[in-house]
Design an enzyme around this catalytic site. Structure first.
Site, short mmCIF file in Angstrom:
data_model
loop_
_atom_site.label_atom_id
_atom_site.label_comp_id
_atom_site.label_asym_id
_atom_site.label_seq_id
_atom_site.Cartn_x
_atom_site.Cartn_y
_atom_site.Cartn_z
N ASP A 37 -8.43 -0.71 6.41
CA ASP A 37 -9.25 -1.15 5.21
C ASP A 37 -10.39 -1.83 5.75
O ASP A 37 -10.18 -3.14 5.96
CB ASP A 37 -7.97 -2.17 4.45
CG ASP A 37 -8.86 -2.46 3.26
OD1 ASP A 37 -9.78 -2.29 2.69
OD2 ASP A 37 -8.12 -3.54 2.61
N LYS A 69 -15.15 -6.65 4.40
CA LYS A 69 -14.32 -7.71 4.84
C LYS A 69 -15.16 -8.31 5.95
O LYS A 69 -15.99 -7.95 6.71
CB LYS A 69 -13.00 -7.21 5.45
CG LYS A 69 -12.15 -6.61 4.43
CD LYS A 69 -10.62 -6.54 5.29
CE LYS A 69 -9.74 -6.13 4.13
NZ LYS A 69 -9.24 -7.04 3.29
N GLU A 128 -8.38 -2.12 -3.13
CA GLU A 128 -8.16 -0.77 -3.25
C GLU A 128 -6.73 -0.19 -3.17
O GLU A 128 -6.27 0.84 -3.83
CB GLU A 128 -8.87 0.05 -1.91
CG GLU A 128 -7.93 0.06 -0.84
CD GLU A 128 -7.81 -1.28 -0.16
OE1 GLU A 128 -8.45 -2.49 -0.35
OE2 GLU A 128 -6.53 -1.71 0.65
N ARG A 163 -4.25 -1.39 -4.98
CA ARG A 163 -3.62 -1.24 -6.45
C ARG A 163 -4.04 0.15 -7.08
O ARG A 163 -3.42 0.41 -7.88
CB ARG A 163 -4.11 -2.28 -7.24
CG ARG A 163 -5.28 -2.55 -7.52
CD ARG A 163 -5.83 -3.88 -8.05
NE ARG A 163 -5.76 -4.81 -6.74
CZ ARG A 163 -5.95 -6.14 -7.09
NH1 ARG A 163 -6.26 -7.00 -8.21
NH2 ARG A 163 -6.08 -7.23 -6.04
N1 BES Z 1 -5.17 -4.96 2.45
C1 BES Z 1 -5.55 -6.04 1.97
C2 BES Z 1 -4.51 -7.21 1.88
C3 BES Z 1 -4.29 -7.95 3.10
C4 BES Z 1 -4.86 -9.06 3.64
C5 BES Z 1 -3.29 -7.18 3.97
C6 BES Z 1 -4.55 -9.70 4.82
C7 BES Z 1 -2.90 -8.04 4.91
C8 BES Z 1 -3.51 -8.98 5.45
C9 BES Z 1 -6.10 -5.88 0.34
O1 BES Z 1 -6.52 -4.56 0.23
C10 BES Z 1 -7.21 -6.51 0.00
O2 BES Z 1 -8.23 -6.68 0.62
N2 BES Z 1 -6.91 -7.50 -0.92
C11 BES Z 1 -7.79 -8.55 -1.26
C12 BES Z 1 -7.82 -8.49 -2.87
C13 BES Z 1 -8.80 -9.17 -3.59
C14 BES Z 1 -10.23 -8.37 -3.31
C15 BES Z 1 -8.62 -9.39 -5.01
C16 BES Z 1 -7.61 -9.65 -0.83
O3 BES Z 1 -6.47 -10.13 -0.59
O4 BES Z 1 -8.47 -10.43 -0.39
ZN ZN Z 2 -5.83 -3.24 1.59
ZN ZN Z 3 -8.59 -4.42 0.68
#
Ligand code: BES
Ligand code: ZN
Ligand code: ZN
Length: 502
Positions: free
Chosen positions: A270, A277, A349, A351
């Protein structure tokens, strides 16, 4: 791996015996008494001097210099007996297994009955031992250059007990399967994104299917286009790797009814997409398929134990990458359910791929849904790295999952989905839903979003973003992929329908 016998007589000398000693029962009697006699009272002496102690976590190795049937005796301090529940005993066996591994012994004997307490019976203890050995000795050394030292692994465990040999053998074996299935999930999580693509994951699932006779379906991009899986396809748009929707069916009942759907987020890496990120936040995102790994690990154990249940596993897999074709914030996409989604954040992504996976699980007849996903950073802020977040639309199903998590020793805590959270995900001027209503409580919004696709089907969502990986070594495993929820899912499936009706 396991041999169970009622007596401690061996034709050949054994490398080691493991004996438990608790605060309450620190008498040198039974097997320990016999060994003490053969060692001319040395054990009594060591206990008096405090070299051997019933203190928790104390493991003392005694060398017998060939005077008993065992070359070495490991005396394991169990602490206060009333605190020794199933979970604690599993951790004790974890520490013991690590000590044996460090001693480089390939075979040991265990005096099982010395680990039984008022709150655990011998079969629980057998399960705990069977599970702890593979869990605690798991190593992932990846692609490091191998050393020349010969590897010595624990291969033979002789379990001595006064109880029913066959029952103990069966419990050891079930525990062992729980442990090995968890380890498979750990390895999948530990594999880097370039070594485990969606195609690799589909091939892995195909291997499981042929080993256990599961029905297998792998949807290719063209199949997804025909089915209108616009949510999974949107996430895949920026990738050169084809997406896969992986379905495994296990039918343990005559009829395909009361079907449990296990749904996994399988993002093999991701990047966040155009909502990219930051450079530190991106490292570790190979673990974003932790939910898929848990589901595949659980299916392996289900294949081994063959419960009388129906299970369909659905895994949505792709990486989340960036190129000229990638999906973008402001895009509007149409999911398989027909619901349209306004993209506000391409990093939300998980969800999206789960939306189509949930819809597809229902399409395959799932009457109960459990999804597992490394979904939000928010759950880590709320619950930390040891507790999985659970959200649901059905109290009774949640109770069964929670019960299973207690038995499996995997911490879980519920977060709510109130009406206003649903309103927030439905708040879009251009589509039915939006994929990122904001950062205030986004673990809840993520779940509320998935709930829109579960609709009236009883559903539990498990957010393992904090628990899929461990930062440091622990009693039952090393840092890295934990295989969390494999044991909870399997326990849930095995016990499903035993208690409250959903
Ligand atoms: N894969 C991430 C969540 C994640 C964060 C998993 C840290 C493991 C460790 C997910 O796809 C994500 O990026 N979520 C975002 C959601 C936001 C954009 C509403 C997040 O947690 O910042
Ligand atoms: Zn993710
Ligand atoms: Zn993500």
């Amino acid at each position: 791996m396991f041999k169970v016998q009622n007596h401690k007589d061996f034709t050949e000398q054994q490398a080691a015996i493991i004996i438990g000693i608790s605060e309450k029962n620190k008498k040198v009697e039974g097997l320990l008494g016999e060994l003490d006699e053969q060692l001319a009272g040395q054990i009594t002496e060591l206990l008096k001097e405090g070299d051997i102690s019933p203190k928790k976590n104390k493991i003392v190795k005694i060398h017998t210099f060939g005077k008993t049937s065992f070359k070495r005796i490991f005396v394991v301090g169990l602490g206060r007996e009333e605190k020794l529940n199933f979970e604690e005993i599993r951790k004790v066996f974890g520490r013991v297994s690590k000590t044996i591994q460090e001693s480089k012994l390939s075979s040991i004997a265990v005096a099982l009955d010395t680990f039984v307490t008022d709150s655990t019976d011998v079969l629980d203890v057998a399960h705990a031992l069977g599970e702890a050995i593979p869990l605690a000795t798991y190593i992932y050394d990846g692609y490091k250059k191998k050393s020349n030292e010969p590897e010595i692994k624990l291969e033979e465990v002789t379990v001595i007990t006064d109880t029913d040999i066959e029952e103990v053998q069966a419990s050891l074996q079930v525990g062992f399967q729980f442990g090995t299935g968890t380890n498979s999930a750990r390895t999948l999580v530990n594999l880097p994104g370039n070594m485990l693509t969606a195609t690799d994951m589909a091939n892995y699932a195909a291997e499981l299917a042929s080993k256990y006779g599961f029905e297998l379906e792998i949807l290719e991009k063209e199949d997804m286009e025909k089915l209108g899986m616009g949510a999974l396809l949107a996430v895949n748009k920026g990738s050169v790797e084809p997406p896969k929707m992986i379905v495994l069916k296990y039918q343990g009942k005559e009829e395909w009814t009361d079907v449990i759907g296990l749904v996994g987020k399988g993002i093999t890496f991701d990047t966040g997409g155009y909502s990219i990120k930051p450079k530190y936040g991106i490292v570790g995102m190979k673990s974003d398929m932790g939910g898929a790994a848990s589901v595949l690990g659980a299916m392996e154990v289900i294949g081994e134990l063959k419960p009388e249940q129906n299970v369909v596993a659905v895994i949505a897999s792709t990486d989340n990458m960036i190129n000229g074709n990638a999906f973008k914030p402001d895009d509007v996409i149409t999911s398989m359910s027909g619901k349209t989604i306004e993209i506000l954040n391409t990093d939300a992504e998980g969800r999206l791929v789960l939306a189509d996976a949930i819809t597809y699980a229902k399409h395959h007849g799932a009457n109960y849904l459990v999804d597992v996903a490394t979904l939000t950073g928010g759950v880590i802020i709320a619950l930390g790295n040891h507790t999985t977040g659970a959200l649901t639309n059905n109290e009774a199903l949640f109770e069964q999952i929670l019960e299973a998590s207690h038995e499996a020793g995997e911490e879980m805590w519920r977060l709510p989905i109130f009406e206003h959270a649903k309103e927030r995900v439905r708040n879009s001027k251009v589509a039915d839903l939006n994929n990122s209503p904001g950062r205030d409580g986004h673990a809840i919004f993520a779940a509320a979003f998935i709930g829109e696709f579960a609709e009236d089907t009883p559903w539990v969502h498990l957010d393992i973003a904090g628990t899929a990986t461990a930062k440091s070594n622990y009693d039952l495993g090393p840092a890295g992929g934990t295989g969390v929820m494999v044991r909870t899912l399997v326990t849930f499936v095995l016990r499903f329908g035993e208690t409250e009706e959903v």
